[in-house]
Design a protein around this motif. Structure first.
Motif, short mmCIF file in Angstrom:
data_model
loop_
_atom_site.label_atom_id
_atom_site.label_comp_id
_atom_site.label_asym_id
_atom_site.label_seq_id
_atom_site.Cartn_x
_atom_site.Cartn_y
_atom_site.Cartn_z
N THR A 43 0.85 -1.19 0.00
CA THR A 43 0.00 0.00 0.00
C THR A 43 0.88 1.24 0.00
O THR A 43 1.77 1.38 0.84
CB THR A 43 -0.92 0.02 1.24
N GLY A 66 3.25 0.45 3.06
CA GLY A 66 2.88 -0.65 3.92
C GLY A 66 3.10 -1.96 3.19
O GLY A 66 2.70 -2.09 2.02
N THR A 101 -3.05 -1.67 5.52
CA THR A 101 -2.29 -2.59 4.65
C THR A 101 -2.74 -4.03 4.82
O THR A 101 -3.06 -4.71 3.84
CB THR A 101 -0.78 -2.47 4.96
#
Length: 865
Positions: A132, A140, A223
């Motif tokens: 992410t 993430g 995430t």
């Protein structure tokens, strides 16, 4: 568009619209069928026949299919190639359907969500990852192994770190947002990530909230939630085996970047991309699949916490000392199946009776393992043994309920023991008695009719019958039996009594099978409650397995326990390359020392090709890795610092996919090391600068050495053929020359593979070429050219020395040096500063004598002006 197709094809198209990136296995009777583009592509990938059918439109539509019972092997083939497969099943009884039988996708199988099949390697995790991207340019990163339930998440500061984590986990599939950066996606594919999937939902679902209880950062929650939601959406079933999410920081472990991991061949070799020849191959004396996976994880992430390392060392030392107990433990571990993946299959709902029998047998060995480890003379071992949970209730239930050699299918009966369930026993008794009655009926009817070939049989369509051949029909009394079926050579009959028994027997068998399946699911649900305890047990057994593995290898190969220096000292006596030593087998490996301290930070290694420079460098790095995973090391004595990172640039490696040359890759890898290394890092540079002109390469090599010496202070081994660099020992106080020795005998070079102090006297390049069997005439000509070049160089050096001496004498007479620039009141004028800066930028001794004199006259004039 759909209007012209049959209702069934319209149904197919509606389902396919939601799974455009997957092959849709559409269940029709005993086959999974594919249509349109799926059929055309699958027929090529699976090498199956492409046919066609009338779909109700103007043209026939492409079609291919695979039998239901053999579908797993075809699914495996597609997954191995990076595809996804959506399994679409019938969800209502065809007999009760009023139109087209209802169908829906019950599971999406992807490379990252395999639960069984040949796509799973017993000793490797099967990770699916997610990345992410956040507005502040942090990332993430999370990964999950669906087969074991493991979950990990971290926050990274660069996408390069994400790529490094992908390489460490070996993730086969990455989940990102729909609008994820295309350039970053391209970079992931270059790192062999086969499948990129999309998931925008990052809401924390109640189903998974308990797994995120220890996570306090929103970025981490977002995430891992993206990954959980993708798994929930695609798998469409219980994920109760998912373990609580573990957060980690890459700084908690020795950082080994993608290039260094590859160059050191930690888990696979560069050439074959296989395990054999790697450090993992050398070490793997694990007895369980779980232990094999943990061993690989430990090699990928060596520790930097001294206390944790010494904890492992303590147990390894005990296992070495307690030989008989270790061997007994190895025998017990050999009987333990993969508890992690068995627990995953229980939760996933695809466990069978054989799997549960394996679970039972594994748990039956835990008490003995607990006893062995608990009696070791080591407090840490006793504490570990106390945590081993035999899960007696599970063992007891499985032992009482399941037959030993159960069939694979759980819907065809014969999996539950007699005596376990009263109602089941009654059905079985009725069925068995009925079959006994049938045998007696056959005997009785043969005696009554005198027909010895008369038999009582069963057919799924017509049920039970009495069969008489046509040659014996005249022996039957009229009206004795009721005719049921006529065959070519026989007639089949029934009686009222046989009809009655048939109903009882078939009803008993049908109810018996249904009840067995129900009982099995109840047993499965009971075991499911123990999944967290089974997973905890699996981790402890895996740890024991890896530690005994370290002890076994260390004893067999005569490794020693390393100690750790707070002063960043390397003191390795008789060190060996662990893998090369094993491969050499009966040949004697030549050991070497490595001594580095605050006065010997950089070793400049010279010597001929093939002499062992790269091997020596690698063995130092591998020794550090072995030490920091808690294993003993190949040496007679070893003192090491705890390294935070290892960087290597060893050997040529073209990056043809991204269009980068060998030299560019070399510079990128060197830059990564120089940019990220700290004083506590280990750097291995092998032949830096070979991919460009001699002077360019030499300049870059020297600049790198100076930079690392002056600004970073890391430990570095730098091998080179640029013998001119050996003068750096005089200029940089922490650089020391060493060389790999070789001698000439009868014009032939003999490599001694021994590291000695000081620079090498020559390169022996032509000797090595001769060993490679280049033509004799070519070798002779090369020798002639070498002598010419060496003589020319010697003359040039003499001329240059004389010119420099003259220049120095002329320069010494200049008033510029007779009246040196001195600060006035501790300050220089602006003009004086400019002249001083120009002097600093000029290397006077590298100029011709005339240029040097002219330059200094101009500076003097400018200063006076």
């Amino acid at each position: 568009m759909m209007a012209g197709y049959t209702p069934m094809i319209q149904q197919y198209l509606r389902v396919k619209a939601d799974y455009e990136d997957a092959f849709l296995f559409f269940r029709l009777g005993d086959f999974y069928e594919m249509f349109f583009e799926d059929a055309e592509k699958a027929s090529q990938e699976l090498e199956i026949t492409l046919t066609s059918r009338d779909g109700g439109g103007k043209e026939r539509i492409p079609m291919c299919g695979v039998p239901y019972h053999s579908a797993p092997q075809y699914i495996d083939q597609l997954i191995e190639k990076g595809y996804k497969v959506a399994i679409c099943e019938q969800t209502e009884d065809p007999k009760q359907a009023k139109g087209v039988v209802k169908r829906e996708v019950v599971q999406l199988i992807t490379p990252g969500t395999m639960m069984d099949g040949r796509g799973l390697n017993d000793k490797e995790n099967n990770y699916i990852a997610t990345i992410t991207s956040f507005a502040d340019e942090t990332y993430g990163f999370a990964c999950n192994d669906l087969s074991t339930g493991e979950n990990r998440v971290t926050l990274l500061v660069s996408f390069d770190d994400c790529l490094n984590e992908l390489s460490l986990t070996g993730a086969k599939e990455v989940v990102v947002a729909h609008d994820f950066d295309g350039e970053l996606t391209r970079k992931m594919k270059e790192r062999s990530v086969m499948t990129i999937s999309s998931e925008d939902d990052t809401e924390i679902k109640d189903t998974f909230a308990h797994l995120l209880e220890k996570i306090t950062q929103d970025k981490l929650s977002i995430t891992i939630s993206r990954l959980f939601n993708y798994l929930y959406r695609t798998q469409k079933r219980s994920l109760d085996h998912l373990q609580p999410v573990t957060t980690y920081q890459v700084q908690q472990y020795m950082k080994i970047d993608y290039y260094s991991k590859r160059n050191l061949e930690l888990t696979e070799t560069i050439r074959s991309k296989g395990k054999k020849g790697s450090l993992l191959w050398l070490l793997d004396e694990t007895m369980t699949a779980m232990g094999g996976r943990m061993l690989k994880a430990w090699i990928d992430r060596p520790l930097i916490d001294k206390e944790q390392i010494e904890y492992r060392q303590s147990l390894v030392e005990t296992f070495i000392a307690q030989y008989f107990e270790r061997e007994e433990l190895r025998e017990m571990l050999k009987e333990v199946y993969d508890l992690e993946r068995l627990a995953g299959r229980v939760a996933f709902g695809n466990v069978n009776a054989r799997d549960l029998t394996q679970l039972k047998r594994s748990l039956q060995h835990v008490p003995k393992i607990k006893e062995i480890v608990g009696h070791l003379p080591n407090k840490k071992a006793v504490q570990l043994a106390d945590k081993l949970d035999p899960c007696e209730a599970v063992t007891d239930l499985l032992d009482r309920s399941l037959v030993e050699n159960a069939p694979v299918s759980i819907k065809e009966g014969n999996i539950i023991r007699d005596g376990y369930h009263k109602e089941l026993d009654q059905y079985r008794d009725a069925s068995r008695n009925g079959k006994t009655w049938l045998a007696e009926l056959e005997k009785r009817e043969r005696e009554k009719t005198g027909i010895k070939s008369l038999k009582v049989g069963y057919n799924r369509v017509f049920g039970y019958y009495i069969e008489v051949t046509k040659a014996n029909l005249h022996l039957l009394q009229e009206g004795l039996y009721e005719r049921k079926q006529t065959l070519t050579n026989a007639e089949r009959f029934v009686t009222a009594e046989l009809k009655e028994k048939e109903a009882l027997i078939l009803q008993a068998e049908e109810k018996s099978v249904e009840l067995e399946y129900k009982i099995f699911t109840e047993i499965r649900e009971f075991v499911k409650e123990y999944i967290p305890r089974l997973q905890a047990l699996a981790k402890l057994i895996s740890e024991l397995d890896v530690l005994q593995c370290f002890a076994t290898v260390s004893e067999q190969r005569h490794y020693v326990k390393p100690s750790f220096s707070e002063e960043r000292r390397i003191d390795i006596i008789d060190g060996r390359h662990p893998v090369v030593e094993k491969v050499m087998a009966a040949q004697e490996y030549v050991p070497n020392d490595c001594l580095m301290n605050s006065e010997r930070e950089i070793l400049l290694i010279t010597g001929p090709n093939m002499s062992g420079k790269s091997t020596y460098m690698r063995q130092i790095a591998l020794t550090a890795v072995l030490a920091q995973i808690g294993c003993f090391v190949p040496a007679s004595e070893a003192v090491l610092p705890i390294f935070d990172q290892v960087f290597t640039r060893i050997g040529a490696a073209d990056d043809l996919i991204s269009g980068q040359s060998t030299f560019m890759v070399e510079m990128l890898e060197a830059n990564y090391a120089i940019t990220n290394a700290t004083q506590n890092s280990l750097i291995l540079f092998d032949e830096i600068g070979r991919g460009t002109s001699t002077y360019d390469g030499m300049a870059l090599a020297q600049a790198m050495i100076e930079y690392i010496h002056d600004r970073i202070g890391a430990k570095m081994l730098f091998s080179t053929h640029y013998h001119e660099l050996t003068v750096l020992e005089k200029e940089l106080n922490r650089v020391k020359n060493v060389h790999v020795s070789a001698i000439e005998q009868n014009g032939k070079v003999v490599f001694l593979h021994k590291i000695k102090q000081g620079p090498a006297d020559k390169s022996y390049g032509i000797n090595v070429a001769e060993l490679a069997n280049l033509p004799t005439g070519l070798i002779s000509r090369a020798t002639e050219i070498l002598h010419i070049l060496e003589n020319t160089k010697s003359k040039n050096e003499d001329i240059q020395t004389n010119e420099q001496d003259v220049a120095k004498e002329e320069i010494a007479q200049l008033s510029f040096f007779e009246q040196p620039v001195k600060p006035k009141k501790n300050e220089f004028t602006q003009k004086e500063k400019q002249v001083i800066n120009q002097v600093k930028e000029l290397n006077i001794l590298d100029m011709t004598p005339l240029d040097a004199i002219n330059t200094l006259y101009k500076l003097q004039k400018k200063l006076k002006g």
